[in-house]
Design a protein around this motif. Structure first.
Motif, PDB file in Angstrom:
ATOM      1  N   LEU A   6      10.720  56.430   2.126  1.00 16.95           N
ATOM      2  CA  LEU A   6      10.586  57.348   3.253  1.00 16.95           C
ATOM      3  C   LEU A   6      11.727  57.152   4.253  1.00 16.95           C
ATOM      4  CD1 LEU A   6       8.987  59.595   4.555  1.00 16.95           C
ATOM      5  CD2 LEU A   6       7.477  57.868   5.576  1.00 16.95           C
ATOM      6  N   LYS A   7      12.152  55.922   4.463  1.00 15.46           N
ATOM      7  CA  LYS A   7      13.291  55.665   5.362  1.00 15.46           C
ATOM      8  C   LYS A   7      14.559  56.331   4.839  1.00 15.46           C
ATOM      9  CE  LYS A   7      11.777  51.188   7.113  1.00 15.46           C
ATOM     10  NZ  LYS A   7      12.030  49.738   7.067  1.00 15.46           N
ATOM     11  N   ILE A   8      14.781  56.212   3.536  1.00 11.21           N
ATOM     12  CA  ILE A   8      15.971  56.833   2.940  1.00 11.21           C
ATOM     13  C   ILE A   8      15.897  58.344   3.093  1.00 11.21           C
ATOM     14  CG2 ILE A   8      17.191  57.264   0.762  1.00 11.21           C
ATOM     15  CD1 ILE A   8      16.287  54.377  -0.066  1.00 11.21           C
ATOM     16  N   TYR A   9      14.732  58.913   2.815  1.00 13.20           N
ATOM     17  CA  TYR A   9      14.580  60.370   2.937  1.00 13.20           C
ATOM     18  C   TYR A   9      14.880  60.836   4.355  1.00 13.20           C
ATOM     19  CZ  TYR A   9      12.719  65.067   2.921  1.00 13.20           C
ATOM     20  OH  TYR A   9      12.602  66.422   3.053  1.00 13.20           O
ATOM     21  N   LYS A  10      14.323  60.154   5.339  1.00  7.34           N
ATOM     22  CA  LYS A  10      14.540  60.545   6.734  1.00  7.34           C
ATOM     23  C   LYS A  10      16.016  60.442   7.125  1.00  7.34           C
ATOM     24  CE  LYS A  10       9.963  59.530   8.590  1.00  7.34           C
ATOM     25  NZ  LYS A  10       9.184  58.675   9.487  1.00  7.34           N
ATOM     26  N   ARG A  11      16.713  59.485   6.526  1.00 10.67           N
ATOM     27  CA  ARG A  11      18.122  59.268   6.852  1.00 10.67           C
ATOM     28  C   ARG A  11      19.033  60.329   6.230  1.00 10.67           C
ATOM     29  NH1 ARG A  11      19.898  54.177   4.462  1.00 10.67           N
ATOM     30  NH2 ARG A  11      17.911  53.519   5.302  1.00 10.67           N
ATOM     31  N   ILE A  12      18.712  60.797   5.024  1.00 11.59           N
ATOM     32  CA  ILE A  12      19.656  61.691   4.347  1.00 11.59           C
ATOM     33  C   ILE A  12      19.212  63.148   4.266  1.00 11.59           C
ATOM     34  CG2 ILE A  12      20.591  59.796   2.978  1.00 11.59           C
ATOM     35  CD1 ILE A  12      19.205  61.001   0.532  1.00 11.59           C
ATOM     36  N   LYS A  13      17.988  63.470   4.659  1.00 11.99           N
ATOM     37  CA  LYS A  13      17.522  64.861   4.508  1.00 11.99           C
ATOM     38  C   LYS A  13      18.355  65.843   5.314  1.00 11.99           C
ATOM     39  CE  LYS A  13      13.961  64.851   8.084  1.00 11.99           C
ATOM     40  NZ  LYS A  13      12.555  65.093   8.379  1.00 11.99           N
ATOM     41  N   TRP A  14      18.997  65.379   6.373  1.00 10.30           N
ATOM     42  CA  TRP A  14      19.791  66.261   7.238  1.00 10.30           C
ATOM     43  C   TRP A  14      21.193  66.511   6.707  1.00 10.30           C
ATOM     44  CZ3 TRP A  14      16.436  68.406  10.144  1.00 10.30           C
ATOM     45  CH2 TRP A  14      15.327  67.695  10.564  1.00 10.30           C
ATOM     46  N   LEU A  15      21.624  65.711   5.763  1.00 10.19           N
ATOM     47  CA  LEU A  15      22.966  65.873   5.202  1.00 10.19           C
ATOM     48  C   LEU A  15      23.039  67.133   4.342  1.00 10.19           C
ATOM     49  CD1 LEU A  15      23.591  62.216   3.954  1.00 10.19           C
ATOM     50  CD2 LEU A  15      24.525  63.288   6.015  1.00 10.19           C
ATOM     51  N   PRO A  16      24.242  67.693   4.206  1.00  4.88           N
ATOM     52  CA  PRO A  16      24.376  68.777   3.225  1.00  4.88           C
ATOM     53  C   PRO A  16      23.959  68.238   1.849  1.00  4.88           C
ATOM     54  CG  PRO A  16      26.347  68.596   4.578  1.00  4.88           C
ATOM     55  CD  PRO A  16      25.483  67.404   4.907  1.00  4.88           C
ATOM     56  N   PHE A  17      23.124  68.956   1.156  1.00  6.81           N
ATOM     57  CA  PHE A  17      22.588  68.529  -0.140  1.00  6.81           C
ATOM     58  C   PHE A  17      21.736  67.267  -0.052  1.00  6.81           C
ATOM     59  CE2 PHE A  17      26.683  70.654  -0.946  1.00  6.81           C
ATOM     60  CZ  PHE A  17      26.227  71.754  -1.663  1.00  6.81           C
ATOM     61  N   GLY A  18      21.207  66.971   1.135  1.00  9.60           N
ATOM     62  CA  GLY A  18      20.417  65.753   1.338  1.00  9.60           C
ATOM     63  C   GLY A  18      19.177  65.688   0.449  1.00  9.60           C
ATOM     64  N   ASN A  19      18.441  66.793   0.350  1.00  8.19           N
ATOM     65  CA  ASN A  19      17.249  66.803  -0.511  1.00  8.19           C
ATOM     66  C   ASN A  19      17.624  66.602  -1.973  1.00  8.19           C
ATOM     67  OD1 ASN A  19      15.406  67.173   1.571  1.00  8.19           O
ATOM     68  ND2 ASN A  19      15.475  69.391   1.424  1.00  8.19           N
ATOM     69  N   TRP A  20      18.734  67.204  -2.375  1.00  7.56           N
ATOM     70  CA  TRP A  20      19.208  67.039  -3.747  1.00  7.56           C
ATOM     71  C   TRP A  20      19.594  65.572  -4.002  1.00  7.56           C
ATOM     72  CZ3 TRP A  20      24.017  65.598  -5.710  1.00  7.56           C
ATOM     73  CH2 TRP A  20      24.197  65.810  -7.069  1.00  7.56           C
ATOM     74  N   LEU A  21      20.327  64.966  -3.055  1.00  7.91           N
ATOM     75  CA  LEU A  21      20.730  63.563  -3.204  1.00  7.91           C
ATOM     76  C   LEU A  21      19.508  62.648  -3.280  1.00  7.91           C
ATOM     77  CD1 LEU A  21      23.695  63.338  -0.670  1.00  7.91           C
ATOM     78  CD2 LEU A  21      23.834  62.950  -3.140  1.00  7.91           C
TER      79      LEU A  21
END
Length: 155
Positions: A6-21
């Motif tokens: 969950l920490k990783i998701y919260k950190r990268i979801k805002w990046l372009p392609f964050g959900n994909w990454l």
């Protein structure tokens, strides 16, 4: 304290392609999930939403999404939301079983959602049922799974 997932998701979801990454990272941790090419579109404590494309590699002999591919999507959702919800400092979890219902032909891309009602008083040696609903692109429910997760206290 949130799980590392969950920490990783919260950190990268805002990046372009964050959900994909993030989805790729989950598949790297549990490689079998990569066979359905999932995309996790939302994750929070108690809730997950994910998508799965309709493609020939997951078809059965009649050209619809195979039953086991749908089960794979359900297990992915149930496992990731359980990991994001169970308090990691005090408890751990493992899938114990799954019952499924195939309600309609799955012949489009699929969207899945799983919700764990909160708040929850976490116990030692308890089963929780994580319901997973899967819908086609028209919003029709095509599949339902109840995934039993076995929760134990860390010793």
């Amino acid at each position: 304290m949130a799980s590392s997932l969950l920490k990783i998701y919260k950190r990268i979801k805002w990046l372009p392609f964050g959900n994909w990454l993030f989805s790729k990272a989950v598949c790297r941790r549990a490689p079998y999930f990569a066979t359905i090419k999932p995309k996790i579109t939302h994750l929070s404590s108690g809730r997950i939403c994910a998508q799965m494309p309709n493609r020939r590699a997951v078809h059965n002999h009649i050209g619809t999404v195979h039953a086991i591919a749908q089960c794979n999507l359900a297990e992915l959702c149930a496992g990731v939301v359980t990991d994001a919800t169970v308090p990691v400092q005090t408890h751990r979890w493992i899938p114990k079983g799954m019952t499924v219902q195939y309600l309609k032909k799955a012949d489009t891309d699929l969207k899945a959602e799983a919700v764990i009602p909160l708040p929850h008083d976490w116990q030692d040696k308890e089963d929780i049922i994580v319901p997973v609903e899967v819908f086609n692109t028209e919003g029709v429910k095509v599949f339902h799974a109840d995934v039993t997760m076995y929760i134990t206290a860390k010793s």
